[in-house]
Motif scaffolding. Structure first.
Motif, mmCIF file in Angstrom:
data_model
loop_
_atom_site.group_PDB
_atom_site.id
_atom_site.type_symbol
_atom_site.label_atom_id
_atom_site.label_comp_id
_atom_site.label_asym_id
_atom_site.label_seq_id
_atom_site.Cartn_x
_atom_site.Cartn_y
_atom_site.Cartn_z
ATOM 1 N N SER A 62 -18.643 69.245 -48.614
ATOM 2 C CA SER A 62 -17.448 70.058 -48.405
ATOM 3 C C SER A 62 -16.470 69.271 -47.552
ATOM 4 C CB SER A 62 -17.827 71.369 -47.710
ATOM 5 O OG SER A 62 -16.677 72.131 -47.406
ATOM 6 N N SER A 63 -15.313 68.901 -48.129
ATOM 7 C CA SER A 63 -14.371 68.018 -47.439
ATOM 8 C C SER A 63 -12.994 68.660 -47.366
ATOM 9 C CB SER A 63 -14.278 66.679 -48.185
ATOM 10 O OG SER A 63 -13.298 65.853 -47.613
ATOM 11 N N TYR A 64 -12.464 68.766 -46.149
ATOM 12 C CA TYR A 64 -11.153 69.382 -45.952
ATOM 13 C C TYR A 64 -10.176 68.481 -45.210
ATOM 14 C CZ TYR A 64 -12.556 73.988 -47.613
ATOM 15 O OH TYR A 64 -12.963 75.029 -48.404
ATOM 16 N N ASN A 65 -10.580 67.287 -44.833
ATOM 17 C CA ASN A 65 -9.743 66.442 -43.985
ATOM 18 C C ASN A 65 -9.118 65.259 -44.706
ATOM 19 O OD1 ASN A 65 -9.902 67.902 -41.674
ATOM 20 N ND2 ASN A 65 -10.841 66.304 -40.432
ATOM 21 N N GLY A 66 -9.235 65.196 -46.018
ATOM 22 C CA GLY A 66 -8.710 64.041 -46.737
ATOM 23 C C GLY A 66 -9.713 62.900 -46.761
ATOM 24 N N GLY A 67 -9.360 61.843 -47.481
ATOM 25 C CA GLY A 67 -10.259 60.703 -47.617
ATOM 26 C C GLY A 67 -11.431 60.974 -48.528
ATOM 27 N N HIS A 68 -11.350 62.065 -49.294
ATOM 28 C CA HIS A 68 -12.487 62.497 -50.104
ATOM 29 C C HIS A 68 -12.781 61.550 -51.266
ATOM 30 C CE1 HIS A 68 -8.742 64.818 -50.784
ATOM 31 N NE2 HIS A 68 -8.863 64.313 -52.001
ATOM 32 N N VAL A 69 -11.751 60.971 -51.868
ATOM 33 C CA VAL A 69 -11.990 60.074 -53.003
ATOM 34 C C VAL A 69 -12.880 58.913 -52.570
ATOM 35 C CG1 VAL A 69 -10.930 58.530 -54.690
ATOM 36 C CG2 VAL A 69 -9.810 60.697 -54.113
ATOM 37 N N GLU A 70 -12.533 58.304 -51.455
ATOM 38 C CA GLU A 70 -13.301 57.160 -50.962
ATOM 39 C C GLU A 70 -14.677 57.591 -50.450
ATOM 40 O OE1 GLU A 70 -10.271 57.994 -50.007
ATOM 41 O OE2 GLU A 70 -9.003 56.429 -50.893
ATOM 42 N N PHE A 71 -14.721 58.719 -49.726
ATOM 43 C CA PHE A 71 -15.982 59.139 -49.117
ATOM 44 C C PHE A 71 -17.020 59.493 -50.188
ATOM 45 C CE2 PHE A 71 -19.022 61.853 -46.997
ATOM 46 C CZ PHE A 71 -19.157 61.273 -45.748
ATOM 47 N N PHE A 72 -16.635 60.312 -51.153
ATOM 48 C CA PHE A 72 -17.561 60.685 -52.220
ATOM 49 C C PHE A 72 -18.034 59.436 -52.970
ATOM 50 C CE2 PHE A 72 -16.155 64.825 -51.249
ATOM 51 C CZ PHE A 72 -16.871 65.769 -51.964
ATOM 52 N N ALA A 73 -17.099 58.515 -53.243
ATOM 53 C CA ALA A 73 -17.456 57.303 -53.980
ATOM 54 C C ALA A 73 -18.452 56.449 -53.198
ATOM 55 C CB ALA A 73 -16.201 56.491 -54.287
ATOM 56 N N GLU A 74 -18.291 56.391 -51.885
ATOM 57 C CA GLU A 74 -19.222 55.611 -51.062
ATOM 58 C C GLU A 74 -20.621 56.224 -51.080
ATOM 59 O OE1 GLU A 74 -17.862 54.758 -47.131
ATOM 60 O OE2 GLU A 74 -15.879 54.097 -47.805
ATOM 61 N N VAL A 75 -20.697 57.549 -51.106
ATOM 62 C CA VAL A 75 -22.006 58.203 -51.200
ATOM 63 C C VAL A 75 -22.685 57.836 -52.517
ATOM 64 C CG1 VAL A 75 -23.191 60.430 -51.376
ATOM 65 C CG2 VAL A 75 -21.379 60.116 -49.674
ATOM 66 N N VAL A 76 -21.928 57.924 -53.620
ATOM 67 C CA VAL A 76 -22.478 57.569 -54.935
ATOM 68 C C VAL A 76 -22.921 56.112 -54.957
ATOM 69 C CG1 VAL A 76 -21.927 57.296 -57.386
ATOM 70 C CG2 VAL A 76 -21.136 59.326 -56.149
ATOM 71 N N ASP A 77 -22.098 55.226 -54.420
ATOM 72 C CA ASP A 77 -22.417 53.794 -54.431
ATOM 73 C C ASP A 77 -23.668 53.490 -53.614
ATOM 74 O OD1 ASP A 77 -20.253 53.268 -56.030
ATOM 75 O OD2 ASP A 77 -18.940 52.602 -54.396
ATOM 76 N N LEU A 78 -23.807 54.134 -52.454
ATOM 77 C CA LEU A 78 -24.972 53.859 -51.614
ATOM 78 C C LEU A 78 -26.251 54.401 -52.250
ATOM 79 C CD1 LEU A 78 -25.836 52.501 -49.024
ATOM 80 C CD2 LEU A 78 -25.450 54.648 -47.799
ATOM 81 N N LEU A 79 -26.155 55.531 -52.924
ATOM 82 C CA LEU A 79 -27.316 56.039 -53.666
ATOM 83 C C LEU A 79 -27.746 55.033 -54.731
ATOM 84 C CD1 LEU A 79 -26.297 59.792 -54.131
ATOM 85 C CD2 LEU A 79 -28.251 58.968 -52.807
#
Length: 402
Positions: A62-79
């Motif tokens: 759950s993201s409300y502060n912006g930066g979500h495109v990069e943050f979600f992508a980093e989670v996927v990449d690290l997985l």
């Protein structure tokens, strides 16, 4: 009966908006989903580490502060980097995520994004439909945490499908403890923490972990944490949300629902502990659910080396102490939140109660939320046989020399 769906939910780093995710968590639970809630202000590494150790089917962010495109992508990449890309990623963020953002996020491997106004039942239905399917056969992993997490899942699944029962569980040795058949790996010291809800068990464990990490340059520690649930229903497994020091690669933590079993533990706890005993951990800490007067979670099968009962000073009248069975069985009794007004009286009453047992029990006062609390230091010294004060002194000398 199939195992409940397990997902991890979290709020990204630098984001303290947790109202929405708390509401969504409750809806998931009502639909029979077990939710491991990591809390807010969590980094990509924290989220991926927890998801791998919990072996969840998906991560909800759950993201409300912006930066979500990069943050979600980093989670996927690290997985993907860790070989855990079978764990899917979904989430939402009210009005901060645009349709163009969603297109970019899906290209980067994000499974689904829910917009503001999406019905809670629709979210729960999506999770049940897409993450409730049996997983395809997964190739063996060389990463120890992934391999261990999957083995723990197999144990829990076998109980859910009734392929095992507590009567068939691995039993302790004649000494009452699970012992490691692999002589090359030393047996971990197993510590059981129990006590009523709200006594501060999780915070206390987190502080003990900090002292372990500070005193040992190497080595690992494992935590089996329990929260209540009934058969076929969901559960909020939320102990990770209040832990700070345990967000570390040297800490392996698994959250378990009781799935209808009384007494504070899961039907699969004993076999899961047997697996951890075959791994290279120095300590295994078992935390029960909040227990009542009658609970004896560790006495029945003797699965721990040391039992710690954590109590709140506000337990009621002195008569209530006579009813608490664990006061007869615990090796160490901790009066946490000893900064509260009634703490001195509680210490005296509990001390008198323990004297009647005529056992070498120890009574310690702690304020687990307080930095460098001397009571927690004493508790760690008793558990580990080491002086945490000496560790801090050595560290301070190194800092001064540098």
């Amino acid at each position: 009966m199939p195992s409940p769906i397990r997902i991890l939910t979290a709020v990204p780093i630098c984001d303290g908006h947790d109202s929405a995710i708390n509401t969504i968590n409750l809806e998931f639970i009502r639909h029979g989903i077990e939710v491991i809630y990591l809390g807010y202000h969590r980094s990509v590494g924290d989220i991926v580490r927890a998801a791998i150790q919990e072996d969840v089917g998906a991560i909800g962010i759950s993201s409300y502060n912006g930066g979500h495109v990069e943050f979600f992508a980093e989670v996927v990449d690290l997985l993907r980097k860790h070989g855990a890309d079978d764990i899917k990623v979904f989430g939402g963020g009210g009005g901060t995520i645009t349709h163009d953002d969603v297109t970019a996020m899906r290209r980067k491997g994000v499974d689904q994004i829910f917009f503001a106004g999406t019905a809670l039942s629709e979210m729960a239905g999506y999770v049940r439909e897409h993450y409730g399917r049996p997983r395809k056969k997964r190739s063996p992993s060389k990463l120890r945490d992934i391999a261990l997490a999957r083995e723990l899942t197999e144990v829990e699944d076998s109980y859910a499908s009734r392929k095992r029962s507590t009567s068939n569980a691995q039993r302790p040795t004649s000494k009452g403890k699970i012992r490691n058949p692999q002589s090359a790996i030393r047996d971990p010291r197993v510590i059981g923490l129990t006590g009523p809800g709200g006594a501060g068990k999780t915070t206390l464990i987190d502080e003990l972990v900090l002292r372990y990490l500070s005193s040992e340059g190497k080595g690992r520690i494992a935590i089996l944490s329990h929260d209540p649930s009934v058969i076929g229903e969901g559960a909020l497994l939320g102990d990770r949300a209040t832990m700070i020091n345990s967000q570390d690669d040297r800490v392996f933590m698994r959250s378990m629902a009781t799935r209808g079993q009384a007494g504070g533990l899961s039907p699969a706890t004993h076999d899961c502990l047997a697996l951890l005993a075959q791994s290279d951990f120095d300590y295994v800490i078992i935390e029960t659910v909040g227990t009542g007067q009658e609970a004896m979670p560790f006495q029945k099968n003797g699965i721990v080396d040391l039992t710690v009962l954590v109590m709140n000073p506000d337990y009621g009248s002195r008569l209530q102490l006579q009813k608490i069975v664990m006061l007869d069985l615990a090796d160490i009794v901790v009066v946490n939140k000893s900064d509260l007004q009634r703490a001195r009286t509680a210490h005296t009453e509990i001390e008198q109660r323990l004297e009647q047992n005529r056992r070498a029990q120890r009574l310690i006062d702690t304020v687990a939320k307080r930095h460098r609390d001397p009571g927690v230091d004493r508790l760690f010294d008793l558990i580990s046989g080491k002086s945490v004060a000496a560790v801090y002194d050595r560290r301070n000398k190194k800092i001064r020399r540098s």
